[in-house]
Scaffold this active site. Structure first.
Site, short mmCIF file in Angstrom:
data_model
loop_
_atom_site.label_atom_id
_atom_site.label_comp_id
_atom_site.label_asym_id
_atom_site.label_seq_id
_atom_site.Cartn_x
_atom_site.Cartn_y
_atom_site.Cartn_z
N GLU A 60 5.21 12.68 8.48
CA GLU A 60 5.37 11.96 6.76
C GLU A 60 5.96 13.17 5.91
O GLU A 60 6.28 12.87 5.30
CB GLU A 60 4.36 11.55 6.88
N HIS A 129 -6.99 3.07 9.50
CA HIS A 129 -5.70 2.36 9.37
C HIS A 129 -6.05 1.29 8.15
O HIS A 129 -4.85 0.13 7.97
CB HIS A 129 -5.17 1.85 10.52
#
Length: 325
Positions: A60, A129
């Protein structure tokens, strides 16, 4: 009118903007051949090719940094975070680069970048998550932050975000992708800095956003049946917060309840309370009520997960308590 799921509305917005402007491209993990984890980029790779729909490594910090560099050169990247929690790995690029470069370059660079993807508490996705990062990014100067809650505003907000010359973070909720709604066939864009008046009322203002809009409206349906008259505002814009819309509502109701999925400490509700107390305290006839998630990592266990977030019955109880006092 055409009925679309939210993921289709986001896909349609992306397709329309890529077709309209060749400088728009999308990058992220599995956005290309696979079509995105939630199918927001389905079939776009076949239409636009490898150079405009880029599958990236699981890195990322690297691909968000690459997107910022591309934006400096005049391109308009859309970064899809497979899960918004992963963007913590790119926090430096979002904060020190995307948020600041237009200012620190003296306006020589524009940073027309959109960062979007799913977040929020899902169905037992576990702590890593299930994060809500809106408050993390809310303090960063130079960013605009919006949270969609319906297919209609998802499409209109994404189109506006892509056209904006500043970095925009669009938060989507993992449990709203299969929400259906009739959308206009004609093109439309929505403002990135305005709240939406979902329901007009006179007794109490309920401010909310994202998935909690739907929990609020479930509660409101029952409250209306029992003779209550709440007003509902969907913030949509989390940075800047539309305090004009909130103060306008408070001039009618004089009572405020904030419902969020964000954590209570340092959340979006905390910022709203601070701004109301700073500028609109005299409008209040009762202390502000804040309904937020518990300050704990989201449990995997389904019952414990449910216990961490706000549900309609809690909203109903809070409205009744506030109005009866």
């Amino acid at each position: 009118m055409v009925q679309l799921f939210m993921f289709d509305a986001l896909r349609q917005a992306t397709d329309e903007e890529m077709n309209r402007d060749k400088s728009v491209f999308i990058l992220g993990e599995d956005v290309g051949h696979y079509g995105g984890s939630y199918k927001v980029t389905k079939d776009l790779h076949a239409k636009y090719g490898d150079l405009r729909v880029l599958d990236t490594p699981i890195a990322e910090n690297s691909f968000v940094g690459m997107a910022v560099g591309a934006a400096i050169t005049g391109l308009r990247p859309i970064v899809e975070g497979m899960n918004m929690s992963f963007l913590l790995l790119a926090f430096n690029q979002i904060s020190n680069n995307a948020g600041m470069l237009r200012y620190t370059s003296g306006g020589n660079f524009k940073i027309p970048i959109v960062i979007r993807g799913p977040g929020g508490v899902g169905r037992q996705l576990g702590a890593e998550h299930s994060q809500r990062l809106e408050a993390y990014f809310q303090a960063i100067p130079g960013l605009k932050i919006v949270a969609c809650s319906t297919p209609y505003n998802a499409k209109g907000l994404l189109k506006s975000a892509i056209r904006d010359d500043n970095p925009v973070i669009l938060f989507e909720h993992v449990l709203l992708y299969n929400l259906k709604e009739n959308l206009p066939e004609d093109e439309y864009c929505l403002p990135l800095d305005k709240a939406e008046l979902v329901r007009s009322g006179t007794q109490v203002t309920i401010v909310t956003y994202s998935r909690m809009r739907h929990h609020v409206m479930q509660a409101v349906t029952q409250l209306i049946g029992e003779g209550y008259d709440p007003e509902v505002l969907d913030l949509i814009s989390l940075k800047p917060i539309d305090m004009q819309a909130i103060s306008k509502s408070l001039r009618k109701t004089h009572k405020l309840i904030i419902v969020e999925e964000c954590m209570k400490t340092g959340g979006i509700a905390a910022e709203i309370i601070a701004q109301v107390n700073d500028s609109y305290f005299d409008l209040l006839d009762a202390p502000i009520v804040r309904l937020s998630s518990h300050d704990i990592p989201t449990p995997y266990n389904g019952r414990l997960e449910k216990a961490t977030v706000i549900y309609p019955e809690q909203i109903i109880a809070s409205v009744k308590t506030m109005i009866s006092n």
